[in-house]
Design an enzyme around this catalytic site. Structure first.
Site, PDB file in Angstrom:
ATOM      1  N   TYR A  16       0.831  -1.230   0.000  1.00 27.90           N
ATOM      2  CA  TYR A  16       0.000   0.000   0.000  1.00 27.90           C
ATOM      3  C   TYR A  16       0.860   1.272   0.000  1.00 27.90           C
ATOM      4  CZ  TYR A  16      -3.231   3.447   2.155  1.00 27.90           C
ATOM      5  OH  TYR A  16      -3.973   4.557   2.469  1.00 27.90           O
ATOM      6  N   ASP A  56      13.043 -11.854  -1.561  1.00 23.03           N
ATOM      7  CA  ASP A  56      12.871 -11.628  -0.137  1.00 23.03           C
ATOM      8  C   ASP A  56      14.010 -10.747   0.403  1.00 23.03           C
ATOM      9  OD1 ASP A  56      11.461 -13.785   2.225  1.00 23.03           O
ATOM     10  OD2 ASP A  56      12.795 -12.122   2.741  1.00 23.03           O
ATOM     11  N   ALA A  80       7.167  -5.261   5.383  1.00 26.25           N
ATOM     12  CA  ALA A  80       6.954  -5.670   6.774  1.00 26.25           C
ATOM     13  C   ALA A  80       5.560  -6.240   6.927  1.00 26.25           C
ATOM     14  CB  ALA A  80       7.097  -4.469   7.702  1.00 26.25           C
ATOM     15  N   THR A 122       6.699   3.230  12.879  1.00 30.20           N
ATOM     16  CA  THR A 122       5.294   3.358  13.281  1.00 30.20           C
ATOM     17  C   THR A 122       5.153   4.013  14.654  1.00 30.20           C
ATOM     18  OG1 THR A 122       3.395   2.042  14.015  1.00 30.20           O
ATOM     19  CG2 THR A 122       5.513   0.962  14.108  1.00 30.20           C
ATOM     20  N   TYR A 147       4.623  -6.249  17.185  1.00 28.41           N
ATOM     21  CA  TYR A 147       4.725  -5.422  15.978  1.00 28.41           C
ATOM     22  C   TYR A 147       5.568  -4.179  16.279  1.00 28.41           C
ATOM     23  CZ  TYR A 147       3.463  -1.959  12.490  1.00 28.41           C
ATOM     24  OH  TYR A 147       3.527  -0.976  11.537  1.00 28.41           O
ATOM     25  N   PHE A 172       1.599   7.677  11.808  1.00 30.16           N
ATOM     26  CA  PHE A 172       0.391   7.530  12.606  1.00 30.16           C
ATOM     27  C   PHE A 172      -0.661   6.835  11.711  1.00 30.16           C
ATOM     28  CE2 PHE A 172       1.231   9.396  16.819  1.00 30.16           C
ATOM     29  CZ  PHE A 172       2.586   9.564  16.630  1.00 30.16           C
ATOM     30  N   HIS A 192      -8.380  -1.551   9.166  1.00 38.91           N
ATOM     31  CA  HIS A 192      -8.330  -0.094   9.327  1.00 38.91           C
ATOM     32  C   HIS A 192      -9.694   0.584   9.236  1.00 38.91           C
ATOM     33  CE1 HIS A 192      -4.022  -0.814   8.020  1.00 38.91           C
ATOM     34  NE2 HIS A 192      -3.987  -0.451   9.284  1.00 38.91           N
ATOM     35  N   ASP A 299      -6.323  -0.968  22.117  1.00 41.30           N
ATOM     36  CA  ASP A 299      -6.485   0.347  21.489  1.00 41.30           C
ATOM     37  C   ASP A 299      -6.396   1.472  22.528  1.00 41.30           C
ATOM     38  OD1 ASP A 299      -6.820  -0.555  18.927  1.00 41.30           O
ATOM     39  OD2 ASP A 299      -9.000  -0.310  18.881  1.00 41.30           O
TER      40      ASP A 299
HETATM   41  N1  UFG Z   1     -12.107   1.090  14.605  1.00 41.83           N
HETATM   42  C1  UFG Z   1     -13.467   0.917  14.741  1.00 41.83           C
HETATM   43  N2  UFG Z   1     -14.091   0.009  13.925  1.00 41.83           N
HETATM   44  C2  UFG Z   1     -13.418  -0.690  12.942  1.00 41.83           C
HETATM   45  C3  UFG Z   1     -12.024  -0.479  12.799  1.00 41.83           C
HETATM   46  C4  UFG Z   1     -11.379   0.419  13.642  1.00 41.83           C
HETATM   47  O1  UFG Z   1     -14.110   1.535  15.597  1.00 41.83           O
HETATM   48  O2  UFG Z   1     -14.058  -1.481  12.228  1.00 41.83           O
HETATM   49  C5  UFG Z   1     -11.403   2.054  15.500  1.00 41.83           C
HETATM   50  C6  UFG Z   1     -10.276   1.401  16.289  1.00 41.83           C
HETATM   51  O3  UFG Z   1     -10.776   0.758  17.432  1.00 41.83           O
HETATM   52  C7  UFG Z   1      -9.383   2.607  16.575  1.00 41.83           C
HETATM   53  C8  UFG Z   1      -9.586   3.508  15.356  1.00 41.83           C
HETATM   54  O4  UFG Z   1     -10.784   3.051  14.726  1.00 41.83           O
HETATM   55  O5  UFG Z   1      -9.842   3.267  17.699  1.00 41.83           O
HETATM   56  C9  UFG Z   1      -8.453   3.420  14.351  1.00 41.83           C
HETATM   57  O6  UFG Z   1      -8.213   2.049  14.070  1.00 41.83           O
HETATM   58  P1  UFG Z   1      -7.231   1.544  12.910  1.00 41.83           P
HETATM   59  O7  UFG Z   1      -7.259   0.044  12.942  1.00 41.83           O
HETATM   60  O8  UFG Z   1      -7.603   2.206  11.636  1.00 41.83           O
HETATM   61  O9  UFG Z   1      -5.814   2.085  13.326  1.00 41.83           O
HETATM   62  P2  UFG Z   1      -4.970   1.904  14.697  1.00 41.83           P
HETATM   63  O10 UFG Z   1      -4.951   3.231  15.357  1.00 41.83           O
HETATM   64  O11 UFG Z   1      -5.451   0.773  15.495  1.00 41.83           O
HETATM   65  O12 UFG Z   1      -3.556   1.450  14.139  1.00 41.83           O
HETATM   66  C10 UFG Z   1      -2.747   2.253  13.315  1.00 41.83           C
HETATM   67  C11 UFG Z   1      -1.998   1.356  12.326  1.00 41.83           C
HETATM   68  C12 UFG Z   1      -1.052   0.436  13.032  1.00 41.83           C
HETATM   69  C13 UFG Z   1      -0.117   1.254  13.904  1.00 41.83           C
HETATM   70  C14 UFG Z   1      -0.902   2.159  14.817  1.00 41.83           C
HETATM   71  C15 UFG Z   1       0.033   3.053  15.531  1.00 41.83           C
HETATM   72  O13 UFG Z   1      -2.913   0.610  11.583  1.00 41.83           O
HETATM   73  O14 UFG Z   1      -0.280  -0.273  12.081  1.00 41.83           O
HETATM   74  O15 UFG Z   1      -1.824   2.948  14.085  1.00 41.83           O
HETATM   75  O16 UFG Z   1      -0.606   3.781  16.451  1.00 41.83           O
HETATM   76  F1  UFG Z   1       0.644   0.442  14.664  1.00 41.83           F
END
Ligand code: UFG
Length: 351
Positions: A16, A56, A80, A122, A147, A172, A192, A299
């Site tokens: 991506y 690889d 990764a 990250t 991770y 972020f 995501h 989270d």
């Molecule tokens: N969320 C929902 N519903 C969903 C998916 C996500 O409510 O269906 C919420 C999550 O709980 C979180 C927010 O949306 O509160 C963002 O979630 P993401 O999965 O989009 O992203 P994250 O913040 O969990 O993770 C991202 C990257 C990771 C990285 C991290 C660093 O995807 O690779 O930020 O903070 F490690």
């Protein structure tokens, strides 16, 4: 070996973020050479590269051969595994790929005289964040999952290599796409937030939605966080702004910049409910009503970047807002390339 000052090796360039970086590198006049194992990457995502070699990063012989063929002056390392939840269940997979193979890759590059490396890191390296203030790069790094630890270990190793100048970019929340270039995210599974909201809103094919666990619609994970509306707050950045930051980091190194680390975010926080609202407005779906589930494990409530350093030293400024992320993601998720990719990955996963 005489290096070619325009050639940049891009590991994970079929993924991506890597594929968008290749697109921006090419536009900026560089010659991006992609290497990717295609374990998660997509061959179509390499179409913007000047050359593609399948292999690889942990295979030193392969990396040496590619260096001999193209004589890159620098490398951008994206390859990764990226799922926090999976890393908790299978830590060895993450330490092998994100740390051990990255070590082999960095050491092999150094052996070939490639002395400029930009590394995809990250915000997960910071670990448990309890405060809501924007995070600076000098905050202690205490990852709370394999991770984040594997990425931090790779950062540390890269910094330790004598004679190599490197930049670690701590991302972020990345979102959005460049549909006009045929690029966007096609993760399987897709965890995501923005794609998980957008797919039901654009009425993506049922088979795609059910393969991604969206058959019962989009759900907000947790409404009891200590935030302004009870949902988690994140700092979203458009993938093209992120790609632009890589080119700036590369130029910084090529101009003699010193090894450093930079946060990349907008500095603004959006709650999950605010993103839902932005999607309803942008995609004109005022009828959309999300469901609610319990918090997702691990989270944090709030994650916002302080990117002052990237602004000051790299002169980088994110230019695309949340509406652009949602709109470009929607255009991408409507494309046949996206649908075909997810359906193929779902078939492979179930066979
Ligand atoms: N969320 C929902 N519903 C969903 C998916 C996500 O409510 O269906 C919420 C999550 O709980 C979180 C927010 O949306 O509160 C963002 O979630 P993401 O999965 O989009 O992203 P994250 O913040 O969990 O993770 C991202 C990257 C990771 C990285 C991290 C660093 O995807 O690779 O930020 O903070 F490690």
């Amino acid at each position: 070996m005489q290096l070619d000052p325009s050639v940049v090796l891009v590991s994970g360039g079929a993924g991506y973020i890597g594929s968008h970086a290749v697109h921006v590198l090419k536009t900026a006049g560089f010659t991006p050479v992609v290497i990717d194992s295609l374990v998660n990457g997509n061959l179509w995502a390499t179409r913007g590269a000047s050359a593609f070699r399948k292999g690889d990063i942990g295979d030193a012989g392969f990396v040496r051969t590619v260096c001999d063929e193209f004589r890159p002056v620098a490398a951008l390392h994206f390859a990764a595994f990226i799922e926090v939840g999976e890393s908790v269940k299978a830590p060895e997979k993450y330490f092998m790929n994100n740390r051990e193979k990255a070590r082999v890759f960095f050491d092999t590059l150094a052996g070939k005289g490639v002395r400029n490396v930009v590394f995809s890191s990250t915000a997960a390296v910071y670990g448990e964040v309890t405060e809501s203030a924007p995070i600076r790069e000098d905050r202690p790094t205490r990852p709370v999952n394999p991770y984040g630890q594997s990425k931090l270990d790779a950062e540390t190793h890269l910094r330790s290599i004598t004679g190599v100048n490197s930049v670690a970019l701590r991302y972020f929340n990345v979102a959005g796409a460049e549909p006009d270039a045929g690029l966007g995210e096609a993760h399987f599974p897709e965890t995501h937030l923005i794609p998980r909201i957008v797919l039901p809103l654009i009425d993506a094919p049922e088979a795609v939605q059910s393969a991604l666990g969206l058959a019962t619609g989009f759900k907000i994970f947790g409404t009891d966080y200590p935030t302004r509306d009870g949902t988690a707050v994140r700092d979203y950045i458009h993938v093209m702004d992120l790609a632009d930051a890589h080119v700036r980091a590369l130029r910084y190194l090529l101009e003699g910049g010193k090894t450093d680390v930079f946060n990349l975010g907008s500095g603004a926080g959006y709650s999950v409910k605010e993103i839902v609202e932005a999607a309803r407005t942008t995609l004109k779906r005022s009828d959309f009503k999300p469901g609610v589930e319990l918090r997702r494990e691990g989270d944090p409530a709030t994650l916002i970047a302080d990117s002052t350093k990237a602004r000051d030293i790299l002169s980088w400024r994110p230019e695309r807002g949340v509406e652009h992320m949602i709109d470009s993601a929607a255009a991408w998720h409507r494309s046949p390339t996206y649908t075909d990719t997810i359906l193929k990955k779902a078939t492979i996963a179930s066979s």
